[in-house]
Design a protein around this motif. Structure first.
Motif, mmCIF file in Angstrom:
data_model
loop_
_atom_site.group_PDB
_atom_site.id
_atom_site.type_symbol
_atom_site.label_atom_id
_atom_site.label_comp_id
_atom_site.label_asym_id
_atom_site.label_seq_id
_atom_site.Cartn_x
_atom_site.Cartn_y
_atom_site.Cartn_z
ATOM 1 N N SER A 8 0.137 4.786 -3.894
ATOM 2 C CA SER A 8 1.031 4.077 -2.988
ATOM 3 C C SER A 8 1.275 2.650 -3.468
ATOM 4 O O SER A 8 0.338 1.871 -3.643
ATOM 5 N N ARG A 9 2.536 2.298 -3.693
ATOM 6 C CA ARG A 9 2.867 0.930 -4.082
ATOM 7 C C ARG A 9 2.595 -0.048 -2.951
ATOM 8 O O ARG A 9 2.206 -1.199 -3.179
ATOM 9 N N LEU A 10 2.821 0.430 -1.697
ATOM 10 C CA LEU A 10 2.562 -0.426 -0.541
ATOM 11 C C LEU A 10 1.084 -0.777 -0.471
ATOM 12 O O LEU A 10 0.711 -1.934 -0.266
ATOM 13 N N TRP A 11 0.230 0.243 -0.641
ATOM 14 C CA TRP A 11 -1.225 -0.022 -0.617
ATOM 15 C C TRP A 11 -1.626 -0.948 -1.750
ATOM 16 O O TRP A 11 -2.400 -1.893 -1.567
ATOM 17 N N LEU A 12 -1.082 -0.688 -2.943
ATOM 18 C CA LEU A 12 -1.460 -1.491 -4.103
ATOM 19 C C LEU A 12 -1.068 -2.955 -3.913
ATOM 20 O O LEU A 12 -1.875 -3.872 -4.155
ATOM 21 N N GLY A 13 0.163 -3.195 -3.455
ATOM 22 C CA GLY A 13 0.609 -4.571 -3.259
ATOM 23 C C GLY A 13 -0.172 -5.283 -2.179
ATOM 24 O O GLY A 13 -0.571 -6.451 -2.331
ATOM 25 N N LEU A 14 -0.385 -4.572 -1.031
ATOM 26 C CA LEU A 14 -1.132 -5.184 0.059
ATOM 27 C C LEU A 14 -2.580 -5.464 -0.346
ATOM 28 O O LEU A 14 -3.152 -6.501 -0.001
ATOM 29 N N TRP A 15 -3.181 -4.539 -1.113
ATOM 30 C CA TRP A 15 -4.570 -4.735 -1.565
ATOM 31 C C TRP A 15 -4.688 -5.979 -2.444
ATOM 32 O O TRP A 15 -5.561 -6.829 -2.217
ATOM 33 N N LEU A 16 -3.810 -6.110 -3.440
ATOM 34 C CA LEU A 16 -3.910 -7.247 -4.346
ATOM 35 C C LEU A 16 -3.614 -8.562 -3.628
ATOM 36 O O LEU A 16 -4.216 -9.606 -3.938
ATOM 37 N N LEU A 17 -2.716 -8.533 -2.640
ATOM 38 C CA LEU A 17 -2.411 -9.743 -1.871
ATOM 39 C C LEU A 17 -3.592 -10.137 -0.992
ATOM 40 O O LEU A 17 -4.020 -11.304 -0.968
ATOM 41 N N LEU A 18 -4.124 -9.155 -0.260
ATOM 42 C CA LEU A 18 -5.305 -9.438 0.562
ATOM 43 C C LEU A 18 -6.493 -9.848 -0.309
ATOM 44 O O LEU A 18 -7.271 -10.744 0.053
ATOM 45 N N GLY A 19 -6.646 -9.186 -1.458
ATOM 46 C CA GLY A 19 -7.756 -9.514 -2.356
ATOM 47 C C GLY A 19 -7.714 -10.952 -2.807
ATOM 48 O O GLY A 19 -8.749 -11.635 -2.856
ATOM 49 N N ALA A 20 -6.524 -11.452 -3.132
ATOM 50 C CA ALA A 20 -6.398 -12.855 -3.550
ATOM 51 C C ALA A 20 -6.860 -13.791 -2.435
ATOM 52 O O ALA A 20 -7.596 -14.760 -2.677
ATOM 53 N N GLY A 21 -6.421 -13.494 -1.209
ATOM 54 C CA GLY A 21 -6.825 -14.347 -0.081
ATOM 55 C C GLY A 21 -8.313 -14.265 0.189
ATOM 56 O O GLY A 21 -8.969 -15.289 0.421
ATOM 57 N N PHE A 22 -8.873 -13.051 0.171
ATOM 58 C CA PHE A 22 -10.293 -12.867 0.458
ATOM 59 C C PHE A 22 -11.165 -13.571 -0.587
ATOM 60 O O PHE A 22 -12.106 -14.295 -0.250
ATOM 61 N N VAL A 23 -10.862 -13.328 -1.868
ATOM 62 C CA VAL A 23 -11.682 -13.906 -2.934
ATOM 63 C C VAL A 23 -11.565 -15.429 -2.922
ATOM 64 O O VAL A 23 -12.562 -16.149 -3.075
#
Length: 486
Positions: free
Chosen positions: A118-133
């Protein structure tokens, strides 16, 4: 006063760059995984999703590779060094995370040739990951800055040796103004090239002579000792190293050449005020070793106390019924850094003959009339030592380490065995390498104590979790044989 300041603001023994770097890696990986989990429901139409049943392997594969790639790129960008974390280098973070995201996207394109991602999952994951890290690292940066202000990240340093050379190094330290180093004092060996100046006019603490250093280091939390001597002072260097082998601190030697600088410290080399220092001895059980040893002690001691509680209760009843007096015997012994601790044992002697250990002290002998009937059995089987599990839980002792001796007994052998005090560079233990090699029980001769000291020093210099486990296993065999115990 300096000793009191150093104790109140001492760096915890676990708090070093290896442990902090490891914690940061675990934190980054965990936050990236958490972002992947939170992004997961975007794949589905319904609100409630079972992660374990509907998060399939291509996504897990991408998450694991993303974590690995993140750690590799952050390591290359030096984003796991505490100094970098404190200053929060946003440009390095953005570049390293951007390359991680690009790498994950590239892998996702390859995976999607066989399995849909899923492109939606991939994009949301990398965006959230940047904020979390980023948020996690900002929190760690705040914690490191607070630890730095409170002195928790500072290395307590003492300079010893020739007063003229040591004073020159101390002046360079003061001029450098390194916030990660706290100079506690300068001590000389009684043969200074220049007479010590008035301590009140020095820009650094002037501690005194070698004897003053020995008294000081037992009351202060010292992380490193720097030996500063002129060229060709081989005998004086040997004398100082003989003293420092008994100190639980890192030992560094400073070459007396002012022009030498070391911009990039190599293995075995440290830098202080721009000067290269040769690392002679590491601090025992520092960093991850300290964390592993602490976890081992607390977890195993808690398990043993829980499992052996009924047995200890029966022993307590037997001791109380066998002879009048308290169930537990408390004795003053020397622990870590030669500090006096109170060690617990089941009482095995008549109450009137028990000795606290801080004065003249008579060791138990074969057929000693002071030992009670129950006490004789407890001493043969070493069951009298079980209350020391509470010393381990309290932090004054370890499960495995050099056996502590009564204060008076300690003072006796300290005078005749040069390396004796080196045993106190780690916490004392309930059992140890010397005990499982036949050196337990009475030490009525110097030769017996020297053999025990040799084994204790071997343990300190060669500590590992595997060695501790071997000692634990061999301890049960020693207890069954009951040799040298009475």
């Amino acid at each position: 006063m300096v000793a009191l300041v150093s104790l109140l603001s001492a760096r915890p023994q676990w708090l070093g760059e290896p442990v902090l770097g490891g914690l940061l890696r675990v934190g980054d990986g965990g936050l990236l995984a958490a972002a992947a989990v939170l992004a997961h429901p975007s794949l589905y139409d319904r609100a409630e999703v079972s992660f374990w049943t509907e998060f399939y392997w291509p996504e897990l594969f991408l998450v694991l590779l993303g974590q690995l790639l993140l750690m590799l790129l952050f390591t290359a960008a030096e984003l796991y060094a505490p100094a970098r974390v404190q200053h929060r280098p946003r440009r390095r973070f953005l570049v390293a995370y951007g390359l991680t995201a690009a790498g994950v996207v590239g892998l996702a394109l390859l995976v999607s040739l066989e399995y849909p991602v899923s492109r939606l999952w991939l994009g949301l994951w990398l965006l959230l990951g940047a904020g979390f890290v980023f948020a996690g690292r900002a929190s760690m940066a705040a914690a490191l800055r607070w630890w730095s202000r409170s002195g928790r990240m500072v290395r307590n340093t003492v300079i010893v040796g020739d007063y003229g050379v040591a004073r020159g190094l101390a002046e360079k330290m003061v001029a450098a103004g390194d916030p990660t180093v706290r100079l506690l004092g300068v001590f000389h060996d009684g043969r200074p090239d220049h007479e010590p100046a008035d301590g009140g006019t020095s820009p650094f603490p002037t501690g005194g002579t070698r004897e003053d250093f020995l008294a000081f280091v037992r009351s202060a939390a010292v992380d490193e000792v720097v030996v500063a001597l002129p060229w060709h002072a081989d005998e004086r260097l040997s004398d100082w190293l003989g003293v420092l082998r008994n100190v639980p601190a890192e030992v560094l030697v400073c070459p007396p050449v002012g022009a030498i600088r070391a911009p990039d410290p190599a293995a075995g080399v440290a830098v202080l005020a721009g000067r290269p220092l040769l690392r002679i001895a590491a601090r025992p059980l520092d960093g991850w070793s300290y964390v592993i040893k602490l976890a081992e002690d607390r977890l195993l001691a808690a398990v043993l106390v829980t499992a052996l509680a009924p047995l200890m209760l029966l022993i307590a009843v037997a001791v109380r019924l066998d002879s009048p007096g308290p169930v537990l015997f408390r004795q003053k012994r020397n622990g870590f850094n030669n500090k006096v601790i109170e060690v617990l044992k089941f009482r095995t002697m008549a109450a009137a003959t028990c000795q606290a250990g801080d004065g003249a002290f008579d060791q138990a002998r074969r057929d000693d009339p002071r030992i009670t009937r129950v006490g004789r059995f407890l001493r043969r089987t070493s069951l009298d030592e079980l209350p020391q599990l509470f010393n381990v839980l309290g932090g004054s002792m370890s499960l495995i380490g050099p056996r502590p001796h009564a204060v008076a007994h300690n003072a006796q052998f300290e005078r005749v065995i040069n390396a004796y005090l080196g045993r106190h560079r780690v916490k004392p233990g309930i059992t140890g390498w010397a005990q499982v090699n036949g050196h337990r029980g009475e030490t009525d001769t110097r030769e017996k104590m020297e053999l025990r000291v040799q084994h204790d020093l071997y343990y300190i210099e060669n500590w590992s979790l595997a060695l501790d486990l071997e000692i634990l296993v061999r301890t049960f065999g020693v207890l069954v044989s009951c040799r040298n115990a009475y």
